[in-house]
Design a protein around this motif. Structure first.
Motif, PDB file in Angstrom:
ATOM      1  N   ALA A 293       5.874   0.600   7.218  1.00  0.00           N
ATOM      2  CA  ALA A 293       5.897   1.634   6.182  1.00  0.00           C
ATOM      3  C   ALA A 293       7.101   2.535   6.429  1.00  0.00           C
ATOM      4  O   ALA A 293       7.489   2.783   7.583  1.00  0.00           O
ATOM      5  CB  ALA A 293       4.608   2.454   6.178  1.00  0.00           C
ATOM      6  N   GLN A 294       7.676   3.038   5.342  1.00  0.00           N
ATOM      7  CA  GLN A 294       8.795   3.969   5.411  1.00  0.00           C
ATOM      8  C   GLN A 294       8.510   5.161   4.524  1.00  0.00           C
ATOM      9  O   GLN A 294       7.866   5.028   3.472  1.00  0.00           O
ATOM     10  CB  GLN A 294      10.100   3.306   4.970  1.00  0.00           C
ATOM     11  N   PRO A 295       8.973   6.363   4.908  1.00  0.00           N
ATOM     12  CA  PRO A 295       8.735   7.550   4.082  1.00  0.00           C
ATOM     13  C   PRO A 295       9.708   7.600   2.903  1.00  0.00           C
ATOM     14  O   PRO A 295      10.878   7.236   3.023  1.00  0.00           O
ATOM     15  CB  PRO A 295       8.986   8.702   5.054  1.00  0.00           C
ATOM     16  N   LEU A 296       9.212   8.081   1.764  1.00  0.00           N
ATOM     17  CA  LEU A 296      10.044   8.343   0.589  1.00  0.00           C
ATOM     18  C   LEU A 296      10.237   9.852   0.521  1.00  0.00           C
ATOM     19  O   LEU A 296       9.262  10.603   0.487  1.00  0.00           O
ATOM     20  CB  LEU A 296       9.360   7.823  -0.681  1.00  0.00           C
TER      21      LEU A 296
ATOM     22  N   GLY B 186       8.041  11.604  11.021  1.00  0.00           N
ATOM     23  CA  GLY B 186       8.800  11.122   9.865  1.00  0.00           C
ATOM     24  C   GLY B 186       9.557   9.845  10.144  1.00  0.00           C
ATOM     25  O   GLY B 186      10.416   9.442   9.346  1.00  0.00           O
ATOM     26  N   THR B 187       9.275   9.173  11.272  1.00  0.00           N
ATOM     27  CA  THR B 187       9.947   7.918  11.602  1.00  0.00           C
ATOM     28  C   THR B 187       9.202   6.745  10.981  1.00  0.00           C
ATOM     29  O   THR B 187       8.037   6.859  10.573  1.00  0.00           O
ATOM     30  CB  THR B 187      10.019   7.733  13.124  1.00  0.00           C
TER      31      THR B 187
ATOM     32  N   TRP C 289       0.846  -1.193   0.000  1.00  0.00           N
ATOM     33  CA  TRP C 289       0.000   0.000   0.000  1.00  0.00           C
ATOM     34  C   TRP C 289       0.877   1.237   0.000  1.00  0.00           C
ATOM     35  O   TRP C 289       2.077   1.195   0.280  1.00  0.00           O
ATOM     36  CB  TRP C 289      -0.959  -0.007   1.182  1.00  0.00           C
ATOM     37  N   MET C 290       0.272   2.389  -0.309  1.00  0.00           N
ATOM     38  CA  MET C 290       0.952   3.670  -0.338  1.00  0.00           C
ATOM     39  C   MET C 290       0.098   4.711   0.374  1.00  0.00           C
ATOM     40  O   MET C 290      -1.130   4.607   0.413  1.00  0.00           O
ATOM     41  CB  MET C 290       1.229   4.140  -1.777  1.00  0.00           C
ATOM     42  N   GLY C 291       0.786   5.728   0.924  1.00  0.00           N
ATOM     43  CA  GLY C 291       0.096   6.820   1.569  1.00  0.00           C
ATOM     44  C   GLY C 291       0.705   8.147   1.158  1.00  0.00           C
ATOM     45  O   GLY C 291       1.884   8.230   0.789  1.00  0.00           O
ATOM     46  N   ALA C 292      -0.091   9.200   1.231  1.00  0.00           N
ATOM     47  CA  ALA C 292       0.399  10.533   0.910  1.00  0.00           C
ATOM     48  C   ALA C 292       1.185  11.079   2.101  1.00  0.00           C
ATOM     49  O   ALA C 292       1.205  10.508   3.198  1.00  0.00           O
ATOM     50  CB  ALA C 292      -0.763  11.449   0.565  1.00  0.00           C
ATOM     51  N   ALA C 293       1.837  12.228   1.863  1.00  0.00           N
ATOM     52  CA  ALA C 293       2.641  12.833   2.928  1.00  0.00           C
ATOM     53  C   ALA C 293       1.796  13.213   4.135  1.00  0.00           C
ATOM     54  O   ALA C 293       2.291  13.221   5.275  1.00  0.00           O
ATOM     55  CB  ALA C 293       3.377  14.058   2.395  1.00  0.00           C
ATOM     56  N   ASP C 294       0.493  13.522   3.908  1.00  0.00           N
ATOM     57  CA  ASP C 294      -0.376  13.922   5.020  1.00  0.00           C
ATOM     58  C   ASP C 294      -0.985  12.736   5.747  1.00  0.00           C
ATOM     59  O   ASP C 294      -1.741  12.909   6.697  1.00  0.00           O
ATOM     60  CB  ASP C 294      -1.484  14.836   4.520  1.00  0.00           C
ATOM     61  N   GLY C 295      -0.685  11.501   5.312  1.00  0.00           N
ATOM     62  CA  GLY C 295      -1.172  10.321   5.996  1.00  0.00           C
ATOM     63  C   GLY C 295      -2.378   9.664   5.364  1.00  0.00           C
ATOM     64  O   GLY C 295      -2.778   8.573   5.790  1.00  0.00           O
ATOM     65  N   SER C 296      -2.965  10.275   4.351  1.00  0.00           N
ATOM     66  CA  SER C 296      -4.106   9.645   3.682  1.00  0.00           C
ATOM     67  C   SER C 296      -3.609   8.521   2.778  1.00  0.00           C
ATOM     68  O   SER C 296      -2.556   8.628   2.158  1.00  0.00           O
ATOM     69  CB  SER C 296      -4.879  10.680   2.858  1.00  0.00           C
ATOM     70  N   LEU C 297      -4.347   7.404   2.731  1.00  0.00           N
ATOM     71  CA  LEU C 297      -3.950   6.247   1.928  1.00  0.00           C
ATOM     72  C   LEU C 297      -4.376   6.473   0.480  1.00  0.00           C
ATOM     73  O   LEU C 297      -5.530   6.847   0.197  1.00  0.00           O
ATOM     74  CB  LEU C 297      -4.577   4.973   2.478  1.00  0.00           C
ATOM     75  N   THR C 298      -3.448   6.211  -0.436  1.00  0.00           N
ATOM     76  CA  THR C 298      -3.703   6.508  -1.855  1.00  0.00           C
ATOM     77  C   THR C 298      -3.718   5.275  -2.734  1.00  0.00           C
ATOM     78  O   THR C 298      -4.199   5.342  -3.870  1.00  0.00           O
ATOM     79  CB  THR C 298      -2.628   7.467  -2.379  1.00  0.00           C
ATOM     80  N   TYR C 299      -3.200   4.140  -2.197  1.00  0.00           N
ATOM     81  CA  TYR C 299      -3.125   2.951  -3.061  1.00  0.00           C
ATOM     82  C   TYR C 299      -3.002   1.711  -2.205  1.00  0.00           C
ATOM     83  O   TYR C 299      -2.387   1.717  -1.137  1.00  0.00           O
ATOM     84  CB  TYR C 299      -1.913   3.047  -3.993  1.00  0.00           C
TER      85      TYR C 299
ATOM     86  N   SER D 283      15.548  17.366  -0.767  1.00  0.00           N
ATOM     87  CA  SER D 283      15.593  18.298   0.356  1.00  0.00           C
ATOM     88  C   SER D 283      15.219  17.635   1.682  1.00  0.00           C
ATOM     89  O   SER D 283      15.271  18.271   2.724  1.00  0.00           O
ATOM     90  CB  SER D 283      14.649  19.474   0.106  1.00  0.00           C
ATOM     91  N   GLY D 284      14.850  16.347   1.643  1.00  0.00           N
ATOM     92  CA  GLY D 284      14.447  15.648   2.849  1.00  0.00           C
ATOM     93  C   GLY D 284      12.966  15.690   3.113  1.00  0.00           C
ATOM     94  O   GLY D 284      12.492  15.105   4.095  1.00  0.00           O
ATOM     95  N   LYS D 285      12.214  16.351   2.274  1.00  0.00           N
ATOM     96  CA  LYS D 285      10.769  16.453   2.453  1.00  0.00           C
ATOM     97  C   LYS D 285      10.102  15.148   2.038  1.00  0.00           C
ATOM     98  O   LYS D 285      10.450  14.538   1.032  1.00  0.00           O
ATOM     99  CB  LYS D 285      10.225  17.611   1.622  1.00  0.00           C
ATOM    100  N   ILE D 286       9.130  14.700   2.841  1.00  0.00           N
ATOM    101  CA  ILE D 286       8.447  13.437   2.552  1.00  0.00           C
ATOM    102  C   ILE D 286       7.524  13.618   1.354  1.00  0.00           C
ATOM    103  O   ILE D 286       6.691  14.533   1.323  1.00  0.00           O
ATOM    104  CB  ILE D 286       7.653  12.962   3.780  1.00  0.00           C
ATOM    105  N   ILE D 287       7.674  12.725   0.368  1.00  0.00           N
ATOM    106  CA  ILE D 287       6.811  12.753  -0.827  1.00  0.00           C
ATOM    107  C   ILE D 287       5.605  11.852  -0.603  1.00  0.00           C
ATOM    108  O   ILE D 287       4.458  12.237  -0.829  1.00  0.00           O
ATOM    109  CB  ILE D 287       7.598  12.310  -2.076  1.00  0.00           C
ATOM    110  N   ASN D 288       5.855  10.624  -0.177  1.00  0.00           N
ATOM    111  CA  ASN D 288       4.781   9.693   0.136  1.00  0.00           C
ATOM    112  C   ASN D 288       5.328   8.592   1.030  1.00  0.00           C
ATOM    113  O   ASN D 288       6.511   8.587   1.370  1.00  0.00           O
ATOM    114  CB  ASN D 288       4.134   9.105  -1.138  1.00  0.00           C
TER     115      ASN D 288
END
Length: 884
Positions: free
Chosen positions: A477-480, A453-454, A399-409, A484-489
């Motif tokens: 789950a791990q952040p991508l 972001g952990t 599964w995948m999630g957006a940077a704000d925590g909503s699930l997208t896939y 710049s270090g900003k979480i994409i998903n």
């Protein structure tokens, strides 16, 4: 009469004595000179050889605060006692004694003035000439203060400062200069070119130094100095009246940073060429686009077809044009970096995916330019589509999630297990997939991961759709992140661990029990009261030892492991024993005896057991050793035999003392009758008196011997003097033969309650040891006095303290540390090692304290034992009687 009221007295004290009573021409001249002296603005004082003031002119009287009655009265040192012991007194006395002039500057704290004093010898004494130099001293202090302030500034500055005179010699280096040139040592007074020969023949040093020194032209330059400095320096050379002043600083770090920056620029240029990246610069007022030199044509058409933003947006797919426009507006307003990807139509009609990164350049808060780069990500987009298909086919739940925590896939496997559609992942509907007892924990962990972001990592139960059963899953789950270090998903995977978890829980319980048992065995092995060790069967090296075996060997564990047993315990026959065990034989109750290198001079005994430990093939893998030290038991056996012998000798001595008392009394009576005979010759009477004295001494020794060996049943009150003198009498002959001088001092008559013979035994041990320590003679000091002893938690105790001090060879720290151990002796065969141990026990039973201090100094050497015995009250007396 004072000199102020009698001019003749002034003349007589200051000028040579006159040779007559009449006034002559010389008298008139002397009076004129005396008047002239009184007018001199500096102070003049004349002193005779008794240090009395015979003359003082007005200025001297003012400065010294002299009154007329001070003239020719008491001595100068009586009038001014604060001057005794000062440098002024030394100079006055030197001039008086040697007849040579003296000079000094003297500060008077009473008058708060500085005086310049010159002392001259004159006939009949000395004359002191002094003047007030307070203003001069103040100017010097001001000048020194300014110099110190300047020096403080130079010492505090971060630049190095040196001054060089016209002979090319260093005359000053500040703190920073001394630090930078520390490898050259003290440079003051040394030649520049001799200390730094490289500067004379290379680089710019000699040119700028010569120009500043000889032509007065300042200069600045940077240069490198090799060994021993190996640094880059920035120099500023300024001419001065004495030569030149050089200001310099270490710029090695800056030069290295510049070199690194140039290398990075070259590397960046190479990377841009190799990566085929297009860079661009947009002028926002006109929309004109300028592409960087060497940019790769990522847009699928020549850059000449993209002269401005309007031309560029014609080739962007229509649905993405508003997105690109909004991003450009956002960076123009905020100046933040923008990142986006969008499709563009190439010249051949194909669709290319482009990733653009850009940022507005702000001037006075207004965006004037937009700069960035573009990359062709068409292949990446195609790969993403492939990855989506592979994810759907993957047997694991992905599964995948957006940077704000909503699930997208969620892939198809996960959707089928949960019975969800993509709409079921909107908001927090996805929580329905978890067991009700786990939902709150799952949501809290997911929010924490989003906020920090952990990694997201937990175990929870997911409900299977077709039968409603909840099974354990490992949810991760791990952040991508972007550059710049900003979480994409977020990328997540769920793994079914229900079967494994059930088994794992049982296995965990078994492992915990095994670990507990292993820890218990390890503790037992490490703290066992007997020595335990493991050895390799080839070279017999230590593989493991417990604490007791480390204590037996006497060196740290890390210095034992890996070493052969014969290196640490070189006992006869130990190698043969280990060879037998290595061959597969067990050894039981084998006794070893000898000395260990870590504790030389100490003969010890061990009962050893060795067993081979075999591997699965039956080969001897290690040798196990169980070692029990039996030194104390062996020594106890020997000491018991010796003690029985000593007891027998003591009983025999007591019996002899008792038996000879009767004949001694008869001889004493006979000698008394002889001594009182009327017709006894005078010379014979002297011999009789000597015989009576010696016989009295024999009786006293016999009595003390009998008392010493008679065991006391009850405690009695006794003074320190009674205790000490009884023991000293027994050793009187030995002390005299050994050349030992005895000094006693008893400043207390306090009587203490004790077992008299036990305390005498303690004193006997201490005095005997002191005599043994002074084989070549010395001094034995025994003193007793009232004392206090502080006991933690009980306060002070009143009692007496008996100290026994000798001037023997003293004891080393190692001996002092073990002196009260049983069977420890430094007398080899002449001692049992029990005396001080028994003495310590006797003192402890008397609630006393026995301490010592010792020194092996070449001059002040010897040992002092301190015995404190408390005074017990009536209540404690009954308790003390139990000591027997």
């Amino acid at each position: 009469m004072s000199s102020k009221s009698n001019p003749q007295a002034v003349q007589a004290s200051f000028f040579p004595e006159r040779q007559g009573n009449g006034r002559r021409r010389d008298d008139i001249r002397n009076e004129e000179l005396a008047e002239l002296v009184s007018l001199i603005p500096e102070g003049i004082v004349c002193l005779d050889r008794n240090w009395r003031i015979t003359h003082a002119n007005p200025e001297a009287r003012r400065i010294s605060n002299l009154e007329p009655h001070h003239i020719e009265s008491e001595s100068m040192w009586e009038m001014f006692p604060h001057l005794v012991g000062t440098e002024l007194e030394r100079c006055y006395r030197s001039a008086m004694e040697t007849g040579r002039p003296e000079h000094l500057e003297h500060y008077s704290p009473l008058r708060d003035i500085w005086l310049d004093i010159r002392v001259f010898p004159i006939r009949g004494g000395i004359a002191a000439y002094f003047r007030d130099i307070t203003d001069h001293k103040g100017a010097e202090l001001l000048r020194d203060s300014a110099s110190r302030q300047l020096l403080a500034v130079l010492e505090a500055t971060t630049d190095a400062v040196v001054s060089v005179n016209r002979e090319n010699t260093f005359t000053f280096l500040n703190r920073r200069a001394r630090e930078l040139l520390a490898v050259k040592g003290n440079l003051i007074g040394k030649d520049v070119w001799e200390e730094f020969p490289f500067a004379r023949d290379h680089g710019q040093y000699h040119h700028y130094f010569h120009r500043a020194m000889n032509e007065g032209i300042p200069g600045e330059f940077e240069d490198y100095y090799p060994e021993p400095l190996n640094k880059w320096f920035s120099f500023q050379i300024r001419p001065s009246e004495e030569g030149i002043v050089v200001f310099f600083r270490d710029i090695t770090a800056r030069r290295k940073a510049d070199l690194t920056f140039r290398k990075q620029q070259d590397l960046l240029s190479s990377i841009q060429q190799a990566a085929l990246v297009a860079t661009w610069d947009v002028e926002l007022d006109t929309g004109q686009v300028i592409f960087g030199e060497g940019s790769y044509p990522v847009f699928g058409r020549p850059f000449s077809e993209l002269p401005d933003l309007q031309a560029f947006t014609q080739f962007v797919l229509p649905e993405y044009v508003p997105i690109v426009a909004n991003l450009i507006t956002r960076t123009k307003e905020t100046g933040e970096m923008i990142v986006t990807d969008f499709p563009i139509r190439a010249a051949d009609g194909t669709i290319l995916w482009i990733e653009c990164r850009g940022q507005a350049l702000m001037v006075d808060g207004v965006a004037v330019r937009l700069r960035g780069l573009s990359i062709d990500i068409t292949n990446r987009k195609r790969n993403e589509e492939r990855y989506r298909i592979l994810a759907d086919l993957n047997p694991q739940a992905i599964w995948m999630g957006a940077a704000d925590g909503s699930l997208t896939y969620a892939n198809q496997i996960l959707l089928d297990y949960l019975g969800f559609t993509e709409d079921d992942f909107q908001g927090e509907k996805w929580l329905r997939a978890f067991h009700p007892d786990d939902r709150q924990r799952v949501l809290a962990a997911w929010k924490h991961a989003i906020a920090t972001g952990t990694d997201y990592d937990l175990e929870a139960r997911l409900i299977r759709a077709y039968d409603g059963r909840a099974r354990w899953w490992w949810v991760r789950a791990q952040p991508l992140r972007d550059e710049s270090g900003k979480i994409i998903n977020w990328l997540g995977v769920n793994i079914d661990i229900d079967d494994r978890k059930t088994f794992a829980e049982k296995l965990q319980q078994r492992q915990e029990e095994t670990e507990r048992q292993r820890a218990e065995l390890e503790t037992i092995y490490r703290t066992a009261p007997i020595g335990l060790a493991l050895f390799d069967p080839i070279e017999f090296r230590y593989l493991r030892v417990n604490d007791r075996q480390v204590e037996t060997i006497g060196i740290p564990r890390e210095k034992i492991l890996g070493r052969r047993i014969t290196d640490l315990i070189p006992l006869p026959g130990i190698t043969d024993v280990f060879r037998q065990v290595a061959a597969g034989n067990s050894i039981r109750n084998h006794i070893f005896e000898g000395e260990l290198p870590a504790r030389p001079g100490e003969h010890r005994y061990w009962n050893c057991n060795y067993s081979p430990i075999r591997n699965s093939d039956g080969q001897v893998e290690t040798i196990a050793a169980v070692v029990q030290e039996i030194t104390h038991e062996k020594r106890a056996e020997l000491a018991l035999v010796q003690s029985e012998k000593l007891a027998a000798v003591g009983r025999l001595a007591s019996s002899i003392s008792h038996e000879i008392n009767n004949p001694l009394e008869a001889i004493t009576n006979l000698l008394y009758l002889i001594a009182n005979s009327d017709n006894l010759p005078h010379d014979v009477a002297d011999y009789v008196h000597i015989a009576q004295s010696e016989l009295s001494r024999v009786c006293q020794i016999a009595t003390q011997t009998l008392r010493f060996h008679r065991q006391a049943v009850n405690a009695t009150y006794v003074t320190a003097q009674d205790l000490v003198e009884a023991v000293l009498n027994l050793y009187q002959g030995r002390l005299a033969n050994s050349g030992i001088r005895v000094e006693t001092g008893f400043s207390t008559t306090r009587r203490i309650l004790c077992l008299e013979n036990d305390i005498r035994q303690v004193l006997n041990n201490l005095i005997a040891n002191a005599i043994d320590a002074m084989r070549q003679g010395g001094r034995l000091v025994v003193r007793a006095h009232d004392a206090f002893d502080l006991i933690e938690g009980e306060g002070q105790r009143i009692g007496i303290r008996i100290t026994i001090a000798d001037t023997g060879h003293g004891m080393s720290p190692e001996v002092r540390a073990r002196i009260f151990e049983p069977f420890y002796t430094t007398k080899e065969l002449n001692g049992t090692g029990l005396g001080l141990w028994i003495s310590s026990g006797i003192v402890e039973r008397h609630h006393g304290r026995l301490t010592l201090r010792s020194s092996q100094h070449t001059v002040h050497h010897g040992t002092v034992f301190s015995l404190f015995l408390p005074c017990l009250d009536a209540v404690q007396k009954d308790e003390h009687a139990d000591i027997a």
